[in-house]
Design an enzyme around this catalytic site. Sequence first.
Site, PDB file in Angstrom:
ATOM      1  N   CYS A 199       0.824  -1.218   0.000  1.00  0.00           N
ATOM      2  CA  CYS A 199       0.000   0.000   0.000  1.00  0.00           C
ATOM      3  C   CYS A 199       0.857   1.267   0.000  1.00  0.00           C
ATOM      4  O   CYS A 199       2.021   1.239  -0.437  1.00  0.00           O
ATOM      5  CB  CYS A 199      -0.996   0.004   1.151  1.00  0.00           C
ATOM      6  SG  CYS A 199      -2.378   1.153   0.857  1.00  0.00           S
ATOM      7  N   ASP A 259      -3.643   1.453   9.770  1.00  0.00           N
ATOM      8  CA  ASP A 259      -4.890   2.228   9.878  1.00  0.00           C
ATOM      9  C   ASP A 259      -5.442   2.207  11.284  1.00  0.00           C
ATOM     10  O   ASP A 259      -6.075   3.172  11.722  1.00  0.00           O
ATOM     11  CB  ASP A 259      -5.930   1.698   8.893  1.00  0.00           C
ATOM     12  CG  ASP A 259      -5.608   2.182   7.493  1.00  0.00           C
ATOM     13  OD1 ASP A 259      -4.956   1.436   6.746  1.00  0.00           O
ATOM     14  OD2 ASP A 259      -5.982   3.322   7.168  1.00  0.00           O
TER      15      ASP A 259
END
Length: 326
Positions: free
Chosen positions: A147, A216
């Site tokens: 990512c 996250d």
Amino acid sequence: MGVETLKVAKEPKQEFTIMSVDDAFTTLQEMRVHGAGRIARLAAQALRDYAKDVKAPNPKECWHAILKAGEKLKSARPTAVSLPNGVNYVLYGSRTAFESGGSVEDIRQATINAANDFILSSTDAVRQIGEIGAKRLKNGDTIITHCNSEAAMSVMKKAHDMGKGIKVYCDETRPKFQGHKTAAALAAYGIDTTLIIDSACRFFMDKADRVVVGCDAISVNGALVNKVGTSQVAVLAHEARVNFWVAAETYKIDFKTIMGELVDIEERDPTEIASKEWITKNPKVKFNNPVFDITAPEYIDFYITEKGIVPPAGIYSVMKDLYQYR
Ligand code: RUB
């Protein structure tokens, strides 16, 4: 980030164009700005700019208007806990001013100060994570990343600045290909960077010394929530005996997990994984597009935070020192 720092009224560098709360909400939902740290800072900036202009006849209405704007921003994306934690930090500043009998002007100023403080601290945390993490990398290390994480890239960029001669493999990170962004940024920085498809990760794991990813959300037991596919990378690293490190600001710890609540996993539109045409032609095919997954603590060597290196089992004690604003 403590309450006393609210007195610091320094304006941070403008990271995003100025936008209304509604536009910030749409920008977040449509992922025109993404990455947990960035979305938190965008929301804090939008709330700050809203507070700058808010018109209210009395302190109560001022506080309620700011609260409503904050609640809207928090609902834009469900998984990255940085978003509610960042917004709550700002709202704590507003609420404290309201509850201590402040005027409309006091509430507005407290909101602006808290937002600026959050933005500055969040940006500085990324820098500190880079310094702390880069020291742990060895000369010539090969890293796999998944990512697009500012915190993870900060580690790699700092190691490059230190002349460690690292090499990075970036997973493409379907469905939104955020890995392309990472590869472009690292290569432009001068790092030896290779873009690989997600399913080639095991192939390249044999060449890797460590995996470094972003975050996250972190649960109280030290589990990581990050972009879907991260948990596969962690299992592969474990099997290949490659270190798995997570670069994470401490405001990504999800306080509600202490009460056993689970982190919501965002599910997005099927058109992110197949074209509209293909979907129409294949009406019997069902779709699931979860965009985050959970990596168990046993697959994580440690978190690199702005407060230092923390093993997954140490997350609870870090959590205890935080959230005094709740
Ligand atoms: C981005 C993603 C990143 C983390 C950490 O997901 O999973 O790894 O947010 O990023 P999305 P950072 O693109 O769906 O927002 O370190 O920049 O906070």
